[in-house]
Design an enzyme around this catalytic site. Structure first.
Site, short mmCIF file in Angstrom:
data_model
loop_
_atom_site.label_atom_id
_atom_site.label_comp_id
_atom_site.label_asym_id
_atom_site.label_seq_id
_atom_site.Cartn_x
_atom_site.Cartn_y
_atom_site.Cartn_z
N CYS A 2 -15.81 -41.06 37.37
CA CYS A 2 -16.37 -40.21 38.13
C CYS A 2 -15.49 -39.49 39.09
CB CYS A 2 -17.54 -40.94 38.78
SG CYS A 2 -18.97 -39.72 39.32
N HIS A 31 -20.29 -42.67 34.36
CA HIS A 31 -20.06 -44.03 34.77
C HIS A 31 -20.36 -45.11 33.56
CE1 HIS A 31 -20.23 -43.48 39.23
NE2 HIS A 31 -21.06 -42.45 39.05
N GLU A 85 -19.90 -48.15 33.60
CA GLU A 85 -20.30 -49.30 34.11
C GLU A 85 -21.92 -49.41 34.14
OE1 GLU A 85 -19.82 -47.09 37.87
OE2 GLU A 85 -18.91 -47.23 35.82
#
EC number: 4.3.2.10
Length: 216
Positions: free
Chosen positions: A87, A197, A199
């Site tokens: 990001c 992202h 994750e």
């Protein structure tokens, strides 16, 4: 004597700007031994360094420099040691960023300017597809049409770095579109980064992180 190899060690760099806990959990699930820290020695000696980032470009840069993260990233890359940005942790790898008309210096690992997205809806928040190059290692094994989770209002719209040395591999650039095309991931030697992202991107994000860990 066991032939089993030890897990790769990844430091999620903690400089005050990033979703470090979610990154830690995702990297651990992908098979690495993870530590959240801003410690210089740990960050330098890890197999992989993950640099998250949320918020404003200028604030992230200020926090990174205060933690000596700019020096750590530069020294690791000088030695071919893997670094991955996520990001705003990707955005600060570019030369500069413009927010509210104010230009701030980035790490300048890549040329390019982070600028506001031009779209009907900003921020770009939610799931979107990506267009990786055919030889991408980062997206190996990821289904075509897989979606990744984005939260951002700024992006890089123009990529200018190429290689003139035929013995060197040109950076592999992945694109996405929200209003207009923007750079959503880069693979450049030891330096990889994503605007989205991983994750927070389910199975596709987990595969991507596993791919990165396998290169460490």
């Amino acid at each position: 004597m066991s032939s089993r190899t030890s897990p790769k060690r990844v430091v999620v760099f903690d400089y005050g700007f990033g979703n470090v806990r979610s990154a830690e959990r995702a990297v651990a699930r992908a098979g690495a031994e993870v530590e959240i820290t801003g410690d210089y020695e740990a960050a330098m000696n890890a197999d992989g360094l993950l640099v998250p980032g949320v918020g404003a470009f200028a604030a992230c840069m200020k926090g990174l420099k205060a933690a000596r993260g700019d020096w750590i990233v530069d020294r690791r890359l000088s030695g071919g040691r893997p670094v991955m940005g996520i990001c705003v942790g990707m955005q600060i790898l570019f030369a500069d960023g413009v927010e509210h008309g104010v230009r701030s210096d980035g790490l300048a690992e890549w040329p390019g300017t982070v600028e506001p997205l031009k779209a009907d809806i900003v921020p770009h928040m939610g799931w979107n597809t990506v267009e990786p190059p055919a030889d991408s290692e980062l997206f190996a094994g990821v289904d075509t049409g897989a979606r990744f989770y984005f939260v951002h209002s700024y992006a890089v719209h123009h990529w200018s770095l190429e290689t003139v040395n035929p013995r060197l591999r040109a950076p592999r650039v992945t694109w996405s579109t929200h209003g207009e095309p923007f750079v959503s991931a880069v693979e450049n030697g030891a330096l990889w980064a994503t605007q989205f992202h991983p994750e927070k991107s389910g199975d596709a994000g987990a595969q991507l992180l596993s791919n990165w860990i396998e290169t460490l």
